[in-house]
Design an enzyme around this catalytic site. Structure first.
Site, mmCIF file in Angstrom:
data_model
loop_
_atom_site.group_PDB
_atom_site.id
_atom_site.type_symbol
_atom_site.label_atom_id
_atom_site.label_comp_id
_atom_site.label_asym_id
_atom_site.label_seq_id
_atom_site.Cartn_x
_atom_site.Cartn_y
_atom_site.Cartn_z
ATOM 1 N N GLU A 154 13.652 9.429 -1.791
ATOM 2 C CA GLU A 154 14.095 8.047 -1.820
ATOM 3 C C GLU A 154 13.931 7.552 -3.237
ATOM 4 O OE1 GLU A 154 12.637 6.010 2.224
ATOM 5 O OE2 GLU A 154 11.836 5.118 0.411
ATOM 6 N N ARG A 199 5.880 0.808 17.854
ATOM 7 C CA ARG A 199 4.618 0.616 18.579
ATOM 8 C C ARG A 199 4.022 -0.721 18.192
ATOM 9 N NH1 ARG A 199 1.482 1.222 13.895
ATOM 10 N NH2 ARG A 199 2.359 2.763 12.488
ATOM 11 N N LYS A 255 12.199 9.887 9.845
ATOM 12 C CA LYS A 255 12.609 8.872 8.865
ATOM 13 C C LYS A 255 14.038 9.060 8.356
ATOM 14 C CE LYS A 255 8.020 7.504 7.482
ATOM 15 N NZ LYS A 255 7.036 7.206 6.446
HETATM 16 P P1 ADP Z 1 0.357 -0.087 10.602
HETATM 17 O O1 ADP Z 1 1.745 0.154 10.123
HETATM 18 O O2 ADP Z 1 0.236 -0.749 11.914
HETATM 19 O O3 ADP Z 1 -0.541 -0.599 9.557
HETATM 20 P P2 ADP Z 1 -0.593 2.443 10.012
HETATM 21 O O4 ADP Z 1 0.620 3.079 9.442
HETATM 22 O O5 ADP Z 1 -1.694 2.048 9.114
HETATM 23 O O6 ADP Z 1 -0.160 1.283 10.946
HETATM 24 O O7 ADP Z 1 -1.134 3.369 11.140
HETATM 25 C C1 ADP Z 1 -1.939 2.872 12.176
HETATM 26 C C2 ADP Z 1 -2.865 3.941 12.577
HETATM 27 O O8 ADP Z 1 -2.137 5.062 12.986
HETATM 28 C C3 ADP Z 1 -3.765 4.412 11.476
HETATM 29 O O9 ADP Z 1 -4.957 4.808 12.104
HETATM 30 C C4 ADP Z 1 -3.024 5.599 10.900
HETATM 31 O O10 ADP Z 1 -3.917 6.474 10.278
HETATM 32 C C5 ADP Z 1 -2.412 6.163 12.151
HETATM 33 N N1 ADP Z 1 -1.109 6.816 11.969
HETATM 34 C C6 ADP Z 1 0.064 6.214 11.787
HETATM 35 N N2 ADP Z 1 1.071 7.100 11.755
HETATM 36 C C7 ADP Z 1 0.507 8.311 11.923
HETATM 37 C C8 ADP Z 1 1.025 9.631 12.007
HETATM 38 N N3 ADP Z 1 2.318 9.904 11.910
HETATM 39 N N4 ADP Z 1 0.154 10.627 12.171
HETATM 40 C C9 ADP Z 1 -1.154 10.372 12.273
HETATM 41 N N5 ADP Z 1 -1.690 9.147 12.238
HETATM 42 C C10 ADP Z 1 -0.889 8.123 12.057
HETATM 43 P P1 ADP Z 2 4.147 5.253 6.408
HETATM 44 O O1 ADP Z 2 4.970 5.836 7.491
HETATM 45 O O2 ADP Z 2 3.048 6.114 5.961
HETATM 46 O O3 ADP Z 2 3.746 3.840 6.703
HETATM 47 P P2 ADP Z 2 6.167 4.153 4.640
HETATM 48 O O4 ADP Z 2 7.475 4.811 4.451
HETATM 49 O O5 ADP Z 2 6.110 2.956 5.492
HETATM 50 O O6 ADP Z 2 5.125 5.227 5.147
HETATM 51 O O7 ADP Z 2 5.569 3.796 3.212
HETATM 52 C C1 ADP Z 2 4.234 3.367 3.041
HETATM 53 C C2 ADP Z 2 4.084 2.632 1.725
HETATM 54 O O8 ADP Z 2 4.456 3.473 0.629
HETATM 55 C C3 ADP Z 2 4.947 1.406 1.578
HETATM 56 O O9 ADP Z 2 4.377 0.268 2.153
HETATM 57 C C4 ADP Z 2 5.093 1.287 0.066
HETATM 58 O O10 ADP Z 2 3.967 0.679 -0.512
HETATM 59 C C5 ADP Z 2 5.131 2.735 -0.364
HETATM 60 N N1 ADP Z 2 6.527 3.198 -0.466
HETATM 61 C C6 ADP Z 2 7.188 3.917 0.449
HETATM 62 N N2 ADP Z 2 8.459 4.184 0.061
HETATM 63 C C7 ADP Z 2 8.599 3.618 -1.152
HETATM 64 C C8 ADP Z 2 9.681 3.546 -2.098
HETATM 65 N N3 ADP Z 2 10.855 4.118 -1.860
HETATM 66 N N4 ADP Z 2 9.461 2.872 -3.254
HETATM 67 C C9 ADP Z 2 8.277 2.296 -3.495
HETATM 68 N N5 ADP Z 2 7.231 2.337 -2.668
HETATM 69 C C10 ADP Z 2 7.385 2.982 -1.499
#
Ligand code: ADP
Ligand code: ADP
Ligand code: MG
Length: 471
Positions: free
Chosen positions: A199, A290, A115
């Protein structure tokens, strides 16, 4: 064109990929571990192979999967989502051994999966990123210094995190001190990396993400956005396309930013650029390299089969669409039906599906791998069904959502379905006025009754009596 694909995944997304292959006359090979021997993806694929007794390891072994692809004469591997989908090692092995990886290059996966590296690349490309640390944090002292600079609240995040894990909000220096070792330990356990960064916490933002498609000829397009603000613990529950909460100008801007982001890293295949919105500010959050769980709703509003486009692009063909070909119509909502008990803090509720009746009718799509009698194994994600509805306008889409949720029968386990009925009736949701805090701010929506319809109870009773008297 690719002729045969090994699907390195399970459950509904494996079935989804098999369907796309079948429509393109591509043969599909399923893999399964012991608990999945009788899974739907195994039944629906043209061929299937065991990858071991351990429930998970076989799905996480890049070398085993690439070798199996070679042995079974597959020319490509589709990783789905989760598991190895964002694992650069699998893509690298594929590149080295001459198997097509259906996704971007290993280099792009590595960069965007980190990230902080992704934030750097985006900053360089002129895509606005959330204010935060330059790269990973050395120690808690540096974290405190950065937080002072950007101001509380801040988000402490695992650099290689995903699935909503490894993220903690800190409102004060004291909380930051407490959370720092916690996030490091979470990140190490869950992602095998102790790297963390900071962040600025965007308070009550919208989560808006843009779907992009890119081919090997330099064509990059976006398929508009999805609003994934309905979340619990940073995980999506209901997704909507397009967002009912943004202006046409914002829509245009977000689509263009996503294309710029993808071009900046030489992206290929389907991908998603996630943003946080507050007022008129848009910040890049991360890119998912993906197919995503919620790609379905974009398919419903645009008519583009995103998985088929992935297969074409991976075959070296150009995208079938230019940006000017992409139009959207109506609204689509996806309800993630999770085997969870919302009333019990969304605790997983695995077990046997004693009765399943699929919702149907106009504008309804179901992506699932469950069936009556299926025993949901406890080893995997709790999402067991995706219910997608589409209608020409917002109000009709909400009514269709309610009706389809009501159509569905899924007995034997607790699910999130009834909870979604509550959300669909809440005035803030109906009026398209919600952000990522909606679920946390409305605990009263968890006070619904799980009582079944009287006719259903009568049916169950009749069945029980019949079973009793027939022996
Ligand atoms: P989307 O952004 O498509 O909603 P999610 O972030 O919810 O996807 O992740 C999709 C699937 O992949 C879920 O089953 C989540 O638990 C899994 N997943 C996503 N990123 C990771 C990761 N870095 N390590 C393990 N599982 C992950
Ligand atoms: P992941 O890889 O698990 O999907 P993300 O970075 O996409 O993680 O963040 C997942 C969720 O966490 C976001 O959809 C948002 O709701 C919350 N989030 C992440 N970063 C921030 C931020 N800087 N401020 C507020 N909410 C955040
Ligand atoms: Mg995310």
């Amino acid at each position: 064109m690719i002729k045969k694909v090994l699907i390195a995944n399970r459950g509904e997304i494996a079935v989804r990929i098999i369907r796309a292959c079948a429509e393109l006359n591509i043969r599909s090979v399923a893999v399964y571990t012991e608990p999945d021997r009788y899974g739907l993806h195994v039944k629906r694929a043209d061929e299937s192979f065991s990858v071991g007794d351990d429930p998970i390891q076989g799905y996480l072994d890049p070398l085993k999967l690439v070798n199996l692809a070679l042995q079974t004469k597959c020319d490509a591997i589709h990783p789905g989502y989760g598991f190895l989908s964002e694992n650069a090692e699998l893509a690298r092995l594929c590149e080295r051994k001459g198997v097509t990886f259906i996704g971007p290059s290993s280099e792009v996966i590595a960069k965007m999966g980190d990230k902080t590296a992704a934030r750097d690349a985006m900053r360089e490309a002129g895509v606005p990123v959330t204010p935060g640390s330059d790269g990973n944090l050395e120690d808690v002292a540096q974290a405190i210094a950065v937080a002072k600079e950007i101001g509380y609240p801040v988000m402490l995040k695992a650099t290689s995190g995903g699935g909503g894990r490894g993220i903690r909000r800190c409102d004060t220096e004291q909380e930051l001190k407490v959370n720092f070792p916690r996030v490091i330990s979470e990140a190490t356990k869950a992602f095998g990396s102790a790297d963390v960064f900071l962040e600025k916490c965007i308070v009550d933002p919208l989560h808006i993400e843009a779907q992009i498609l890119a081919d090997g000829q330099g064509n990059v397009i976006h398929l508009y956005e999805r609003d994934c603000s309905i979340q619990r613990r940073n995980q999506k529950l209901i997704e909507i396309a397009p967002s009912p909460q943004i202006t046409p100008e914002q829509r245009q801007y977000i689509g263009e930013l996503a294309v710029r982001a993808a071009k900046a890293v030489d992206y290929q295949s389907a991908g998603t650029v996630e943003f946080l919105l507050t007022g008129n500010e848009v910040y890049f959050m991360e890119m998912n390299t993906r197919i995503q769980v919620e790609h379905t709703i974009t398919e419903q509003i645009t008519g583009v089969d995103i998985v088929q486009e992935q297969l074409r692009v991976a075959s070296g063909m150009p995208l079938r669409y230019q940006q000017s070909d992409i139009h959207y119509q109506g609204y689509a909502l996806q309800f993630r039906i999770n085997a969870e008990d919302p009333k019990n803090d969304f605790l997983p509720s695995f077990g046997k599906v004693t009765h399943y009746y699929a919702p149907g009718g106009p504008g309804v799509r179901v992506d699932t791998a469950i069936f009556t009698g299926y025993d949901i194994p406890p080893f995997y994600d709790s999402m067991c069904l995706k219910l997608i509805v589409w209608a020409l306008n917002w109000e009709d889409a909400l009514n269709r959502g309610k009706r389809a949720l009501d159509d569905m029968r899924l007995h034997g386990i607790k699910t999130t379905a009834n909870y979604y009925q509550q959300i669909l009736s809440h005035p803030n949701f109906v009026n398209a006025n919600f952000n990522t805090s909606f679920v946390a701010e409305h605990p009263e929506l968890l006070k619904y009754s799980d009582k079944r319809h009287p006719s259903e109870i009568a049916l169950a009773l009749a069945a029980a009596i019949a079973a009793h008297t027939s022996v």
